[in-house]
Design an enzyme around this catalytic site. Structure first.
Site, PDB file in Angstrom:
ATOM      1  N   ASP A  54       0.837  -1.194   0.000  1.00 35.10           N
ATOM      2  CA  ASP A  54       0.000   0.000   0.000  1.00 35.10           C
ATOM      3  C   ASP A  54       0.879   1.254   0.000  1.00 35.10           C
ATOM      4  OD1 ASP A  54      -2.304   1.844   0.853  1.00 35.10           O
ATOM      5  OD2 ASP A  54      -3.285  -0.115   0.925  1.00 35.10           O
ATOM      6  N   ASP A  63      -2.025   2.593  17.908  1.00 36.09           N
ATOM      7  CA  ASP A  63      -2.879   1.411  17.757  1.00 36.09           C
ATOM      8  C   ASP A  63      -2.170   0.263  17.050  1.00 36.09           C
ATOM      9  OD1 ASP A  63      -4.704   3.026  18.916  1.00 36.09           O
ATOM     10  OD2 ASP A  63      -6.067   3.146  17.197  1.00 36.09           O
ATOM     11  N   HIS A  87      -3.739   5.824   3.980  1.00 36.62           N
ATOM     12  CA  HIS A  87      -4.477   4.666   3.475  1.00 36.62           C
ATOM     13  C   HIS A  87      -3.920   3.336   3.972  1.00 36.62           C
ATOM     14  CE1 HIS A  87      -6.027   1.814   0.388  1.00 36.62           C
ATOM     15  NE2 HIS A  87      -7.069   2.622   0.399  1.00 36.62           N
ATOM     16  N   ASN A 104     -10.013  -0.451  27.861  1.00 38.10           N
ATOM     17  CA  ASN A 104     -10.413  -1.436  26.858  1.00 38.10           C
ATOM     18  C   ASN A 104     -11.062  -0.798  25.643  1.00 38.10           C
ATOM     19  OD1 ASN A 104      -9.577  -3.662  28.408  1.00 38.10           O
ATOM     20  ND2 ASN A 104     -11.479  -3.585  29.606  1.00 38.10           N
ATOM     21  N   VAL A 108      -8.529   2.044  17.646  1.00 43.54           N
ATOM     22  CA  VAL A 108      -9.075   1.063  16.705  1.00 43.54           C
ATOM     23  C   VAL A 108      -8.514  -0.320  17.003  1.00 43.54           C
ATOM     24  CG1 VAL A 108      -8.917   0.302  14.294  1.00 43.54           C
ATOM     25  CG2 VAL A 108      -9.592   2.646  14.819  1.00 43.54           C
ATOM     26  N   ASN A 179     -13.846   0.789  -6.912  1.00 42.01           N
ATOM     27  CA  ASN A 179     -14.928   1.663  -6.447  1.00 42.01           C
ATOM     28  C   ASN A 179     -15.616   2.438  -7.568  1.00 42.01           C
ATOM     29  OD1 ASN A 179     -14.081   0.916  -3.844  1.00 42.01           O
ATOM     30  ND2 ASN A 179     -12.673   2.643  -3.722  1.00 42.01           N
ATOM     31  N   ALA A 188      -7.238  -7.536  -8.563  1.00 38.55           N
ATOM     32  CA  ALA A 188      -8.314  -8.393  -8.064  1.00 38.55           C
ATOM     33  C   ALA A 188      -8.869  -9.321  -9.135  1.00 38.55           C
ATOM     34  CB  ALA A 188      -9.438  -7.543  -7.486  1.00 38.55           C
ATOM     35  N   VAL A 193      -6.545 -14.785  -7.251  1.00 37.90           N
ATOM     36  CA  VAL A 193      -6.752 -13.748  -6.234  1.00 37.90           C
ATOM     37  C   VAL A 193      -8.148 -13.898  -5.630  1.00 37.90           C
ATOM     38  CG1 VAL A 193      -6.908 -11.258  -5.817  1.00 37.90           C
ATOM     39  CG2 VAL A 193      -5.192 -12.156  -7.400  1.00 37.90           C
ATOM     40  N   SER A 242     -11.380  -0.830  -0.462  1.00 31.12           N
ATOM     41  CA  SER A 242     -10.097  -0.853   0.239  1.00 31.12           C
ATOM     42  C   SER A 242     -10.242  -1.355   1.658  1.00 31.12           C
ATOM     43  CB  SER A 242      -9.502   0.553   0.313  1.00 31.12           C
ATOM     44  OG  SER A 242      -8.745   0.863  -0.818  1.00 31.12           O
TER      45      SER A 242
END
Length: 455
Positions: A54, A63, A87, A104, A108, A179, A188, A193, A242
């Site tokens: 990416d 995170d 991204h 807790n 994310v 998209n 893809a 794949v 994505s």
């Protein structure tokens, strides 16, 4: 695939500069859908490495502390951990985010927080498509799943060759479909794949999710809260395939953690066989949903035969998998990995794929070892038959012509078990239905104040 774009459809909205802990975690509706407590009671994905090809992954985001392995930038610029675009960080956080702080509910959390992330930058030293180099590097450095939330309308032969390389080394490649509300983009659309489309909170397909026969699964991809610097916030809310792809990559990591002996194709098999049948869809696979919405807990617990080493994946171009690749060799010993046999992947030996015997079989060895016994048996049978005929003649009983052959299946032997119906003909496939789990609204409240940057 020069100029491959990240597959997100988010745009900036006015919002608060920072998001509170409860707003971030409550905004992760996909995690509520997946019921993470049940999933994590089985596995959190420990021991599995997921490569994220990416824009790079922010190594300093709280995170993702401790989740990143040393990665790779084929351009040599170190961008794999110093992204200028959030991204890749967003994608990685949905896979292996673990929140932060002593509470807790801070930050994310990803679907497979026990997995490790291998961050790989998408551009090579020539300033062009670095995905092929990234795929091969990931395969050679221990990745068992590769997430590619990038796409292009143009097919690259180098990408295709790299995907074949991953398949031959038993690494599952998961990619976003695109998209544009049009045909599935590359990589893809390449054979081999696992292509993923996006659904919204009502579990209906997102209108912009690209579609076609290549789609195998769908996953949450709308109003997704993820970690990554957006304006003045460390979190974003976005939409796009994505963000559906990493949920499937994470689910694959969970399955690989529990069933390490399954091939990449057999992992895909568990994911598609356990997916929910979309409401109103009568035949699977569907060109929008594939085999349905991924269900991680069911993928870990349902009793699903391993099937062939290839599973539902289309064989990559140029690969002749007649049993010599690591994937096929692993498939020869992998079993069903049913819920009754957690962790081993050996469940039902009868479910292993059939391997064609070579012409140099073990039959000559068997005959050589038992040759004397066979000869002695033939002599005994001949003597018994001769004596029987003499008795029959002496008693006036004629020999019965046309009697059954002395070998072969006994009378009344049951017919061979019918083959399982193809994917699209399964009956009674489980469903989520149109509504999310109890207590979670199908759409955000109208009074909900957006604390994120993004859609």
């Amino acid at each position: 695939m020069l100029g491959a774009t990240t597959l997100t459809a988010g745009f900036l909205l006015a919002g608060l500069p920072a998001a509170s802990a409860d707003q971030v975690r409550d905004g992760q509706w996909a995690n509520q859908l997946f019921n993470l407590d049940k999933v994590w009671s089985i596995t959190r994905g420990e021991g599995v490495t997921v490569a994220v090809i990416d824009e790079g992954v922010d190594a300093n985001h709280p995170d993702l502390a401790g989740r990143l392995l040393p990665g790779y930038d084929p351009s040599g610029g170190g961008n794999e951990v110093k992204p200028t675009d959030p991204h890749g960080t967003q994608v990685a956080s949905l896979i292996a985010g673990q929140g932060h702080g002593s509470g807790n509910g801070d930050g994310v959390v990803g679907l497979a927080p026990g997995a490790k992330i291998l961050p790989i930058y998408k551009v090579n030293s020539r300033g062009s498509n670095g995905v092929p180099e990234g795929i091969k590097w990931a395969v050679d450095h221990g990745a068992k799943v590769i997430n590619i939330s990038l796409g292009s309308a143009d097919a690259s032969e180098r990408d295709q060759d790299a995907i074949a390389y991953a398949y031959q080394h038993d690494v599952l490649v998961v990619a976003a479909t695109g998209n544009d509300g049009a045909s599935v983009g590359y990589p893809a659309a390449f054979p081999g794949v696992l292509a993923v489309g996006a659904v919204a909170q009502d579990l209906k397909i997102w209108p912009k999710s690209n579609y076609g026969p290549e789609v195998l699964l769908s996953a949450p991809g709308v109003q997704i809260v993820a970690a990554g610097a957006c304006g003045g916030s460390q979190y974003c809310r976005e939409a796009g395939t994505s963000f559906a792809a990493p949920y499937v990559s994470a689910a694959a990591a969970l399955v690989r953690a529990k069933f390490p002996k399954l091939t990449a194709g057999q992992v895909a098999e568990r994911l598609v066989k356990s997916a929910s049948r979309p409401t109103g869809v009568s035949k699977l696979p569907d060109e929008h949903y594939g085999y349905g919405v991924v269900r991680p807990y069911e993928a870990l617990t349902m009793d699903i035969p391993a099937g062939s080493a290839q599973g539902p994946l289309t064989l990559p171009s140029g690969v002749n998998d007649g049993g010599s690749s690591p994937a096929a060799s692993a498939g020869a010993t992998a079993g069903s990995g049913s819920s009754a046999d957690p962790g081993s992947g050996l469940g039902n030996p009868g479910a292993a794929p059939e391997l064609k015997q070579s012409k140099t079989s073990t039959t000559p060895l068997i005959l050589g070892a038992a040759g004397g016994a066979v000869v002695l048996l033939i002599v005994i049978i001949a003597i018994v038959v001769a004596n029987s005929r003499r008795r029959n003649r002496s008693q006036g009983i004629p020999a019965q012509p046309g009697g059954p052959a002395p070998y072969g299946a006994p009378q009344g032997w049951p017919p061979a078990q019918a083959q399982q119906p193809p994917y699209g003909q399964q009956q009674g496939a489980p469903q989520y239905g149109q509504q999310p789990p109890p207590g979670y609204p199908p759409q955000p409240p109208t009074s909900y104040q957006n604390p994120y940057q993004g859609q």
